[in-house]
Design a protein around this motif. Structure first.
Motif, short mmCIF file in Angstrom:
data_model
loop_
_atom_site.label_atom_id
_atom_site.label_comp_id
_atom_site.label_asym_id
_atom_site.label_seq_id
_atom_site.Cartn_x
_atom_site.Cartn_y
_atom_site.Cartn_z
N TYR A 168 0.86 -1.18 0.00
CA TYR A 168 0.00 0.00 0.00
C TYR A 168 0.90 1.22 0.00
CZ TYR A 168 -3.03 3.76 0.98
OH TYR A 168 -3.66 4.97 0.87
N TRP A 169 0.68 2.12 -0.97
CA TRP A 169 1.58 3.25 -1.17
C TRP A 169 1.09 4.45 -0.35
CZ3 TRP A 169 2.79 6.05 -6.43
CH2 TRP A 169 4.05 6.67 -6.33
N GLY A 170 1.57 4.52 0.88
CA GLY A 170 1.19 5.59 1.77
C GLY A 170 1.39 5.18 3.22
N PRO A 171 1.29 6.12 4.14
CA PRO A 171 1.47 5.79 5.56
C PRO A 171 0.27 5.08 6.17
CG PRO A 171 0.98 8.14 5.30
CD PRO A 171 1.12 7.57 3.92
N GLN A 172 -0.84 4.95 5.44
CA GLN A 172 -2.07 4.35 5.97
C GLN A 172 -2.05 2.82 5.79
OE1 GLN A 172 -1.87 6.53 3.45
NE2 GLN A 172 -2.90 8.42 4.01
N GLN A 173 -1.09 2.16 6.43
CA GLN A 173 -0.90 0.73 6.22
C GLN A 173 -2.08 -0.10 6.72
OE1 GLN A 173 1.82 -0.75 4.45
NE2 GLN A 173 1.83 1.42 3.87
N TRP A 174 -2.90 0.44 7.58
CA TRP A 174 -4.08 -0.27 8.07
C TRP A 174 -5.08 -0.56 6.95
CZ3 TRP A 174 -8.47 2.64 7.29
CH2 TRP A 174 -8.29 4.03 7.15
N LEU A 175 -4.97 0.15 5.82
CA LEU A 175 -5.92 -0.06 4.73
C LEU A 175 -5.76 -1.42 4.05
CD1 LEU A 175 -6.00 3.43 2.99
CD2 LEU A 175 -7.97 2.17 3.84
N LYS A 176 -4.59 -2.05 4.18
CA LYS A 176 -4.41 -3.35 3.52
C LYS A 176 -4.67 -4.51 4.47
CE LYS A 176 0.61 -4.04 3.96
NZ LYS A 176 1.84 -4.30 3.17
N GLU A 177 -5.31 -4.22 5.59
CA GLU A 177 -5.67 -5.25 6.56
C GLU A 177 -7.19 -5.36 6.66
OE1 GLU A 177 -3.30 -6.99 7.81
OE2 GLU A 177 -1.55 -5.74 7.36
N LYS A 178 -7.66 -6.52 7.15
CA LYS A 178 -9.09 -6.66 7.43
C LYS A 178 -9.48 -5.68 8.54
CE LYS A 178 -9.43 -11.60 6.28
NZ LYS A 178 -9.76 -12.94 6.79
N PRO A 179 -10.69 -5.14 8.54
CA PRO A 179 -11.80 -5.42 7.63
C PRO A 179 -11.83 -4.52 6.39
CG PRO A 179 -12.57 -3.97 9.35
CD PRO A 179 -11.10 -4.26 9.65
N TYR A 180 -10.78 -3.74 6.15
CA TYR A 180 -10.80 -2.76 5.06
C TYR A 180 -10.37 -3.35 3.74
CZ TYR A 180 -11.24 -0.07 9.25
OH TYR A 180 -11.68 0.38 10.48
N SER A 181 -9.78 -4.53 3.77
CA SER A 181 -9.45 -5.24 2.54
C SER A 181 -9.28 -6.72 2.85
CB SER A 181 -8.16 -4.68 1.91
OG SER A 181 -7.05 -4.85 2.79
N ASP A 182 -9.40 -7.53 1.81
CA ASP A 182 -9.15 -8.96 1.92
C ASP A 182 -8.83 -9.47 0.52
OD1 ASP A 182 -8.85 -11.44 3.03
OD2 ASP A 182 -10.99 -11.84 3.31
N TYR A 183 -8.21 -10.65 0.43
CA TYR A 183 -7.71 -11.13 -0.85
C TYR A 183 -7.59 -12.64 -0.85
CZ TYR A 183 -3.39 -11.86 1.70
OH TYR A 183 -2.47 -12.29 2.61
N SER A 184 -7.56 -13.23 -2.05
CA SER A 184 -7.31 -14.65 -2.23
C SER A 184 -6.75 -14.87 -3.63
CB SER A 184 -8.60 -15.46 -2.05
OG SER A 184 -8.36 -16.84 -2.23
N TYR A 185 -5.74 -15.73 -3.72
CA TYR A 185 -5.11 -16.05 -4.99
C TYR A 185 -5.38 -17.51 -5.36
CZ TYR A 185 -1.98 -12.00 -4.21
OH TYR A 185 -1.45 -10.76 -4.00
#
Length: 274
Positions: A168-185
């Motif tokens: 995540y490009w910025g100081p707001q690293q919490w944005l790439k964690e649940k509940p604000y994001s989730d992922y599966s490959y």
């Protein structure tokens, strides 16, 4: 004016026209019924209800670093679907990609990446430190004060690297964690091999994202027929030895969309179809 200069000017005008002719296109974001919200598990069957008209593929992309005049789908081919759900402030994505050479084990950002940029209230404008309008402060201060606040940029590793799904490009690293994001490959290739990758994820756009956390921030309020700024690029590395990209395939017609929300594409949140 010489014939050569006249021809050169005409050629440049034609290139500019082609590069900008589709900027006014409004893409659609599919509205999932509340009982059919995609489960983030890499299973694409949740997306079968999305009409083909919502799919955005390589034909909409341009390689804007001058390495390729047109797409070769034997080298790289992608399809993207975007969805939302009434009552949620999330954007759901299904990214399906074929690559003839997957690169994902090198250090840093010299790997295959799906870069997504979102401006949830379509307010536009620059949002990264080097575009900060006031030059009387340091880059570090601009990073803290400005970077990623009113629009957000995700460099998503394809596939994940060292257990991390994105930078995540910025100081707001919490944005790439649940509940604000989730992922599966889902994939079965190794470094340097060809094959297909399926990436399913959601992100939460914010009109104002504070480095201090969600409690100091304002989520973008998503509703039917709202227009948002959204864009993505595929950064393709095909050579394990070299550091040069094979291509930067961009949905925008402006390379600097990565840090200027005014250069994103326009998407409409479609209402639920009965």
């Amino acid at each position: 004016m010489s014939k050569f200069i006249s021809a050169l000017i005409l050629c440049c005008m034609n290139v500019a026209f082609v590069a900008g002719q589709n900027d006014t296109t409004v893409f659609n974001v599919f509205c999932f019924p509340p009982d059919k919200v995609p489960v983030i598990d890499g299973d694409t069957r949740d997306w079968d209800i999305v009409p083909a008209s919502y799919v955005i593929g390589m034909d909409e992309m341009t390689e804007d670093e001058g390495k390729h005049s047109k797409a070769d789908k034997n080298n790289l081919d992608i399809n993207v679907k975007v969805g939302w759900v009434e009552g949620q402030n999330r954007l759901y994505f299904l990214y399906e990609a074929y690559d003839n050479y997957w690169s994902f084990t090198r250090e840093g950002l010299e790997v295959d990446i799906f870069e997504v940029v979102v401006d949830g209230d379509r307010s536009g404008g620059p949002f990264i430190d080097k575009f900060y309008p006031f030059k009387d402060i340091s880059k570090e201060e601009a990073w803290d004060l400005f970077h990623g606040r009113q629009a957000q940029n995700y460099h998503i590793y394809t596939p994940s690297k060292n257990g991390d799904w994105c930078m995540y490009w910025g100081p707001q690293q919490w944005l790439k964690e649940k509940p604000y994001s989730d992922y599966s490959y889902k994939y079965d290739f190794k470094e340097g091999e060809s094959g297909k990758l399926t990436l399913e994820f959601y992100i939460t756009p914010f009109d104002y994202a504070s480095p201090d956390g969600a409690e100091y921030s304002a989520e973008s309020q998503l509703r039917a027929n709202k227009l948002i700024g959204l864009c993505w690029a595929v950064i393709d590395f095909d050579n394990s030895e070299g550091k040069s990209k094979d291509g930067f395939w961009n949905l925008s017609r402006h390379h600097t969309m990565y840090g200027n929300a005014s250069e994103l594409r326009t998407f409409r949140l479609m209402p639920h179809e009965d």
